[in-house]
Design a protein around this motif. Sequence first.
Motif, mmCIF file in Angstrom:
data_model
loop_
_atom_site.group_PDB
_atom_site.id
_atom_site.type_symbol
_atom_site.label_atom_id
_atom_site.label_comp_id
_atom_site.label_asym_id
_atom_site.label_seq_id
_atom_site.Cartn_x
_atom_site.Cartn_y
_atom_site.Cartn_z
ATOM 1 N N GLY A 249 51.237 -39.353 -37.844
ATOM 2 C CA GLY A 249 50.779 -38.275 -36.969
ATOM 3 C C GLY A 249 50.805 -36.915 -37.631
ATOM 4 O O GLY A 249 51.054 -35.896 -36.977
ATOM 5 N N LEU A 250 50.569 -36.873 -38.946
ATOM 6 C CA LEU A 250 50.654 -35.609 -39.677
ATOM 7 C C LEU A 250 49.544 -34.661 -39.243
ATOM 8 O O LEU A 250 48.380 -35.053 -39.120
ATOM 9 C CB LEU A 250 50.557 -35.878 -41.185
ATOM 10 N N TRP A 251 49.930 -33.396 -39.028
ATOM 11 C CA TRP A 251 48.949 -32.375 -38.687
ATOM 12 C C TRP A 251 48.067 -32.079 -39.899
ATOM 13 O O TRP A 251 48.462 -32.324 -41.052
ATOM 14 C CB TRP A 251 49.622 -31.085 -38.242
ATOM 15 N N SER A 252 46.889 -31.520 -39.670
ATOM 16 C CA SER A 252 46.040 -31.090 -40.785
ATOM 17 C C SER A 252 46.373 -29.650 -41.128
ATOM 18 O O SER A 252 47.007 -28.922 -40.356
ATOM 19 C CB SER A 252 44.564 -31.228 -40.403
ATOM 20 N N THR A 253 45.927 -29.233 -42.318
ATOM 21 C CA THR A 253 46.134 -27.858 -42.748
ATOM 22 C C THR A 253 44.846 -27.356 -43.375
ATOM 23 O O THR A 253 44.060 -28.140 -43.931
ATOM 24 C CB THR A 253 47.297 -27.750 -43.754
ATOM 25 N N LEU A 254 44.597 -26.045 -43.268
ATOM 26 C CA LEU A 254 43.383 -25.442 -43.829
ATOM 27 C C LEU A 254 43.708 -24.977 -45.243
ATOM 28 O O LEU A 254 44.441 -24.002 -45.423
ATOM 29 C CB LEU A 254 42.931 -24.273 -42.951
ATOM 30 N N ILE A 255 43.172 -25.679 -46.253
ATOM 31 C CA ILE A 255 43.583 -25.424 -47.630
ATOM 32 C C ILE A 255 42.428 -25.721 -48.571
ATOM 33 O O ILE A 255 41.510 -26.490 -48.237
ATOM 34 C CB ILE A 255 44.818 -26.310 -47.983
ATOM 35 N N ASP A 256 42.451 -25.113 -49.759
ATOM 36 C CA ASP A 256 41.498 -25.435 -50.809
ATOM 37 C C ASP A 256 41.899 -26.774 -51.416
ATOM 38 O O ASP A 256 42.932 -26.901 -52.066
ATOM 39 C CB ASP A 256 41.488 -24.335 -51.876
ATOM 40 N N HIS A 257 41.067 -27.786 -51.188
ATOM 41 C CA HIS A 257 41.391 -29.160 -51.546
ATOM 42 C C HIS A 257 41.688 -29.296 -53.034
ATOM 43 O O HIS A 257 42.717 -29.867 -53.448
ATOM 44 C CB HIS A 257 40.223 -30.064 -51.131
ATOM 45 N N SER A 258 40.810 -28.756 -53.881
ATOM 46 C CA SER A 258 40.973 -28.924 -55.319
ATOM 47 C C SER A 258 42.175 -28.161 -55.844
ATOM 48 O O SER A 258 42.902 -28.635 -56.726
ATOM 49 C CB SER A 258 39.702 -28.475 -56.047
ATOM 50 N N GLN A 259 42.417 -26.959 -55.303
ATOM 51 C CA GLN A 259 43.581 -26.191 -55.744
ATOM 52 C C GLN A 259 44.883 -26.892 -55.372
ATOM 53 O O GLN A 259 45.849 -26.880 -56.131
ATOM 54 C CB GLN A 259 43.538 -24.786 -55.130
ATOM 55 N N LEU A 260 44.911 -27.516 -54.178
ATOM 56 C CA LEU A 260 46.112 -28.238 -53.777
ATOM 57 C C LEU A 260 46.326 -29.465 -54.669
ATOM 58 O O LEU A 260 47.466 -29.801 -55.005
ATOM 59 C CB LEU A 260 46.008 -28.654 -52.307
ATOM 60 N N GLU A 261 45.250 -30.146 -55.050
ATOM 61 C CA GLU A 261 45.388 -31.272 -55.978
ATOM 62 C C GLU A 261 45.993 -30.807 -57.304
ATOM 63 O O GLU A 261 46.891 -31.452 -57.860
ATOM 64 C CB GLU A 261 44.020 -31.916 -56.217
ATOM 65 N N VAL B 252 49.559 -20.946 -52.961
ATOM 66 C CA VAL B 252 50.129 -21.262 -51.657
ATOM 67 C C VAL B 252 50.319 -19.999 -50.818
ATOM 68 O O VAL B 252 50.026 -19.983 -49.612
ATOM 69 C CB VAL B 252 51.467 -22.013 -51.817
ATOM 70 N N ARG B 253 50.799 -18.929 -51.435
ATOM 71 C CA ARG B 253 50.994 -17.679 -50.682
ATOM 72 C C ARG B 253 49.664 -17.122 -50.204
ATOM 73 O O ARG B 253 49.548 -16.611 -49.099
ATOM 74 C CB ARG B 253 51.709 -16.641 -51.557
ATOM 75 N N GLN B 254 48.611 -17.226 -51.057
ATOM 76 C CA GLN B 254 47.304 -16.743 -50.643
ATOM 77 C C GLN B 254 46.754 -17.577 -49.492
ATOM 78 O O GLN B 254 45.952 -17.101 -48.686
ATOM 79 C CB GLN B 254 46.340 -16.779 -51.821
ATOM 80 N N SER B 255 47.227 -18.804 -49.376
ATOM 81 C CA SER B 255 46.784 -19.694 -48.296
ATOM 82 C C SER B 255 47.622 -19.536 -47.037
ATOM 83 O O SER B 255 47.462 -20.302 -46.086
ATOM 84 C CB SER B 255 46.842 -21.153 -48.775
ATOM 85 N N GLY B 256 48.548 -18.559 -47.030
ATOM 86 C CA GLY B 256 49.365 -18.304 -45.843
ATOM 87 C C GLY B 256 50.619 -19.142 -45.769
ATOM 88 O O GLY B 256 51.276 -19.176 -44.731
ATOM 89 N N MET C 227 51.213 -20.136 -60.791
ATOM 90 C CA MET C 227 49.896 -20.433 -60.230
ATOM 91 C C MET C 227 50.034 -21.125 -58.878
ATOM 92 O O MET C 227 49.338 -20.785 -57.916
ATOM 93 C CB MET C 227 49.120 -21.326 -61.197
ATOM 94 N N VAL C 228 50.953 -22.102 -58.790
ATOM 95 C CA VAL C 228 51.181 -22.797 -57.519
ATOM 96 C C VAL C 228 51.635 -21.802 -56.455
ATOM 97 O O VAL C 228 51.141 -21.805 -55.317
ATOM 98 C CB VAL C 228 52.222 -23.915 -57.698
ATOM 99 N N TYR C 229 52.583 -20.947 -56.811
ATOM 100 C CA TYR C 229 53.113 -19.968 -55.861
ATOM 101 C C TYR C 229 52.001 -19.034 -55.370
ATOM 102 O O TYR C 229 51.864 -18.774 -54.167
ATOM 103 C CB TYR C 229 54.221 -19.162 -56.526
ATOM 104 N N GLY C 230 51.185 -18.527 -56.305
ATOM 105 C CA GLY C 230 50.110 -17.611 -55.916
ATOM 106 C C GLY C 230 49.109 -18.270 -54.992
ATOM 107 O O GLY C 230 48.679 -17.684 -53.995
#
Length: 703
Positions: free
Chosen positions: A429-441, A530-534, A525-528
């Motif tokens: 039952g995981l919620w979805s999140t609004l994120i840049d798919h490729s950046q998260l990969e 994720v923070r830009q994604s809220g 890069m990961v920190y930047g």
Amino acid sequence: MDSIEFENLQRRLKALEEENARLKAQRIAVVSERQKVESALAESEERYRTLFNSIDEGFCIIEFFDGPHGPLSDYVHVEANPAYTQHAGIPNVVGQKVREMVPDEAGGWVELYGGVLRTGVPIRFERELVATGRYLELAAFRVEPESRKQVAVLFQDITKRKRAEEELQRLNETLEARVVAAVAERKVFADLVEGTDAFVQVVAPDFRWLAINGASAREFHRIYGILPKVGDNMLEVLKDQPQHLEAIRAVWTRALAGESFVEVAEFGEPGRARRFYEMRFNCLRDGDGRLLGAYQYSYDVTERLREQERLRQAEEALRQSQKMEAVGQLTGGIAHDFNNLLTGIIGSLELLQTRLGQGRVKEIDRYVTTAQGAAKRAAALTHRLLAFSRRQTLDPRPTDLNRLVMGMEELIRRTVGPEIAVEVVAAGGLWSTLIDHSQLENALLNLCINARDAMPRGGRITIESANRWLDEHGAGERDLEPGQYVSLCVTDTGIGMPPDVIERAFDPFFTTKPIGQGTGLGLSMVYGFVRQSGGQVRIYSEVGQGTTMCLYLPRHYGKDTDKPSALASKTTERPQTSHTILVVDDEPSIRMLLTDALEEIGFSVIEAHDGPTGLRMSQSDATIDLLITDVGLPGGMNGRQLADAARLTRPELKVLFITGYAENAIIGNGQLAPGMQVLTKPFVVEALASRVLDMIKDGAGKA
């Protein structure tokens, strides 16, 4: 015996009989009188006993006797009425000796009552019975005759009255001093309130001023042109200024309803004297808790807020400057990498041109593949630098983290190697999140590689997803707003991190790896991103116990999840009808590329080299289905401004921004208006075609 003697004898006998009769009658009278006296005495005794037991005052009879301290030096209580206990506080007093009852006070009582016994003069006095802590008012007189050695005592408890008299005396003695002190204290407070820079007002429930200091009155006059005074009604004095009246009424209504609060708000005439004030409201109540009104302490915080904003901007500029300074430190290395990549591109293109001139077509694919590979690596390097500076343009889409992780699981296993076990724990039952798919990969792969490097002898990596509902405490610990989040955590069983490494882990170019094995840009890069994604990134680690890296991403409440990105599309559809696209870019080579690629698909294209020209074309009668514009345009109008202006006349116009470095202020911190998308340079023609077809299909109809 002769007759004369006999007669004399008879006469004496008769006289004796008469005397006897008289004595008998007298004796009967005496007995009757005694009975009357005894009856009267008994009646008197009954009245005495009733009175003795009924009177409210304490009463007792004491009898003196010779004691160890001398003649008549002690006394015993021979009688006491019930009220004795009530007033004196000593029960069962009959039979008790004074020196046994109150040994510390006995001497004084013996002296007082002994004087009454000796002189027969009654006394009346007040005295404290220390043993019970009571004040008594007493009267004593001798019981006659003196030989009985008895004294009667009548008394009552006057403790309450005595305490009240003492308190009154004390109050009277200190009244003047207290009045002087109160006046002085009031003057100090009055001087303090009047002399402070704070604006102080006290208002009654009907909005009348009960008090207002000079600073507040002057400030009120400066803002509203009215000088208030005690007794004025603030709603009445502002009735001709309704735009200000409602703001004043709103805050004071809350305070006069009993609410205590702090609020920062702006008041004053627009464009003239508007200022920001920090207002502290509290209730004014009497001793019984009844609401009498409310009072306010206010401070002008306009300059403080401006200074805070200047400081925030300066800090942001400093942080960005530090990042850019760090980038400058790697300029040599970056230039080296780019030169290598450009050498491969330029050399491949030159050889391609040569082979075409020689007619050796069979060797063309090798040079094209080499040039494309070098170009893609250059694009990847640019994206890593932009991610570090947190200036890259994101393409956020609703994403199912479980699906993303499962899609990457095989890639992660191959990347970390066979010595590392990979376990995926997917929450139901995981919620979805609004994120840049490729950046998260990229971020997930980066975290897994770091975890692998922390386990040189092998170990286990656990990738776990979960729903998180963070309250104020939990969100505060993670530097987030309270709410619902989705977490993605990567846990290893490696060497762990000491606190000083955790503190610097997100610093650009900080790495604990040997030279040549890490740039120190990965976690930054990961920190930047994720923070830009809220969201937020947190590290949980102990030396020797492994490390957990958690990404906290805001929950997305939309319904569509993992809609395929046009960037990932591998198929290009031909448009079924004729569509016209407006292309605006100041670089001729890019306009040529876009125009040729779109016309190859079958679209009609019109071109503009700057924002104003593109706006004039959008405002013409031409049919335009899609606007493709660079973000950074010359001529005083950037791409976002062009799109907003064009939408004033074409509200349904779809817009595709293309950019290699999109400022957040233009794109809106990664969040675009509906109908707007971003395509990041460099891009392949296939990605452009897929994105355009996708937007045309979603926006069927003419704009």
